[in-house]
Design an enzyme around this catalytic site. Sequence first.
Site, PDB file in Angstrom:
ATOM      1  N   GLY A  14      33.218  37.526 -35.357  1.00 35.22           N
ATOM      2  CA  GLY A  14      33.566  38.931 -35.168  1.00 35.22           C
ATOM      3  C   GLY A  14      33.708  39.693 -36.483  1.00 35.22           C
ATOM      4  N   GLN A  15      34.136  40.956 -36.350  1.00 34.27           N
ATOM      5  CA  GLN A  15      34.187  41.849 -37.520  1.00 34.27           C
ATOM      6  C   GLN A  15      35.044  41.274 -38.640  1.00 34.27           C
ATOM      7  OE1 GLN A  15      36.435  45.465 -37.097  1.00 34.27           O
ATOM      8  NE2 GLN A  15      35.260  46.556 -38.660  1.00 34.27           N
ATOM      9  N   ASP A  37      33.267  29.778 -32.663  1.00 32.17           N
ATOM     10  CA  ASP A  37      33.142  30.970 -31.820  1.00 32.17           C
ATOM     11  C   ASP A  37      32.581  30.504 -30.472  1.00 32.17           C
ATOM     12  OD1 ASP A  37      32.836  34.248 -32.966  1.00 32.17           O
ATOM     13  OD2 ASP A  37      32.584  33.717 -30.850  1.00 32.17           O
ATOM     14  N   ILE A  38      32.567  31.419 -29.491  1.00 31.22           N
ATOM     15  CA  ILE A  38      31.990  31.003 -28.209  1.00 31.22           C
ATOM     16  C   ILE A  38      30.471  31.058 -28.235  1.00 31.22           C
ATOM     17  CG2 ILE A  38      33.860  31.322 -26.518  1.00 31.22           C
ATOM     18  CD1 ILE A  38      32.694  34.152 -26.088  1.00 31.22           C
ATOM     19  N   ASP A  53      35.686  27.603 -27.093  1.00 33.59           N
ATOM     20  CA  ASP A  53      36.371  28.626 -26.309  1.00 33.59           C
ATOM     21  C   ASP A  53      37.861  28.334 -26.453  1.00 33.59           C
ATOM     22  OD1 ASP A  53      37.550  30.204 -24.419  1.00 33.59           O
ATOM     23  OD2 ASP A  53      36.249  29.594 -22.751  1.00 33.59           O
ATOM     24  N   TYR A 143      45.164  45.958 -23.951  1.00 42.20           N
ATOM     25  CA  TYR A 143      45.129  45.362 -25.290  1.00 42.20           C
ATOM     26  C   TYR A 143      46.493  45.503 -25.977  1.00 42.20           C
ATOM     27  CZ  TYR A 143      43.528  45.110 -30.236  1.00 42.20           C
ATOM     28  OH  TYR A 143      43.343  44.816 -31.555  1.00 42.20           O
TER      29      TYR A 143
HETATM   30  C1  AKB Z   1      40.755  48.815 -31.688  1.00 44.70           C
HETATM   31  O1  AKB Z   1      40.353  49.970 -31.904  1.00 44.70           O
HETATM   32  O2  AKB Z   1      40.912  48.331 -30.563  1.00 44.70           O
HETATM   33  C2  AKB Z   1      41.086  47.963 -32.886  1.00 44.70           C
HETATM   34  C3  AKB Z   1      42.536  48.045 -33.242  1.00 44.70           C
HETATM   35  C4  AKB Z   1      43.073  49.260 -33.881  1.00 44.70           C
HETATM   36  O3  AKB Z   1      43.254  47.123 -32.996  1.00 44.70           O
HETATM   37  N1  AKB Z   1      40.285  48.345 -34.010  1.00 44.70           N
END
Ligand code: AKB
Length: 315
Positions: A14-15, A37-38, A53, A143
Amino acid sequence: MDTSTRILIIGAGGQIGVELTEALNKIYGHQNVIVSDIKKIEGLDENSFELLDVLDKNRLLDVIKKYQITEIYLLAALLSATAEKNPELGWKLNMEGLFNVLDLAKEKHIQKVFWPSSIAVFGPHTPKKNTPQYTVMDPNTVYGISKLAGERWCEWYYMKYAVDVRSIRYPGLIGWKSQPGGGTTDYAVHIFYEALKHQKYTCFLREDTMLPMMHIEDAVRATIELMQAPAHQLTVRSSYNLAAMSFTPKELAEKIKKHIPEFQIHYAPDFRQSIADSWPQSIDDSYARNDWGWKHVYDTDKLVENMIVNIKNKI
Ligand code: AKB
């Protein structure tokens, strides 16, 4: 160099993972940095790779044993925009993945854990400017809820089982080597590619949406500095606020125009606008600065120049 450190990066494709791997390779040697990574990762060919995973705890333990891993950087997660579209997977991956790693640390299979949190832990009732380390937290995204719950669990495992877990609340991260995937702050990377390729960009946030941002080199350095800091200096075992700069899409576009005068930006806000509106505009990171000497290097001007020069070379 500490030769007894053997690192496993989970979600290395990832990033953050791509740049963190490069930085850790320089410090510990690529033979001591295992990437997983997966799916197969392009471009990290120096490092041993494992298809993994994080939800598969037995396989995770096998990998830890195979390489005698001492530290895990757990980067596998669904970000804010993607998790909003797939709440069940967002919650499962972000929480169960963390539990698997914390439990293996509790059972002393590993010594140290890094787990990223985010400014998404804050919500609409959090003070928006200079948001303190300790304040109202009422995240309203899947999130953000998973990150806030994760922070509480990290602190609990530290207090209850002395698990050495360290964490940072990342702002939006911007770099030219790797692309973000599924976040609300992603526009601040996409805009550079579109400005250089097509001299125009349609932004999915309103022009006045102020958000905290950071160059990924600063974020990676902060992560390693936090992991290397003596444990007794750390007073925060949930997650540290971390800051560098804040800007709106309009301000960023104006700075890009100084390098690319013909650049044009348009705005077509979508569902990500309400996510951005619930987040802070700027962050007070004095705990990180006082506890482990955090200092950012990149301000907005330096970041814009760095992105334009490097993406131009790349494309
Ligand atoms: C997102 O935009 O979801 C992420 C973060 C700020 O955690 N870059």
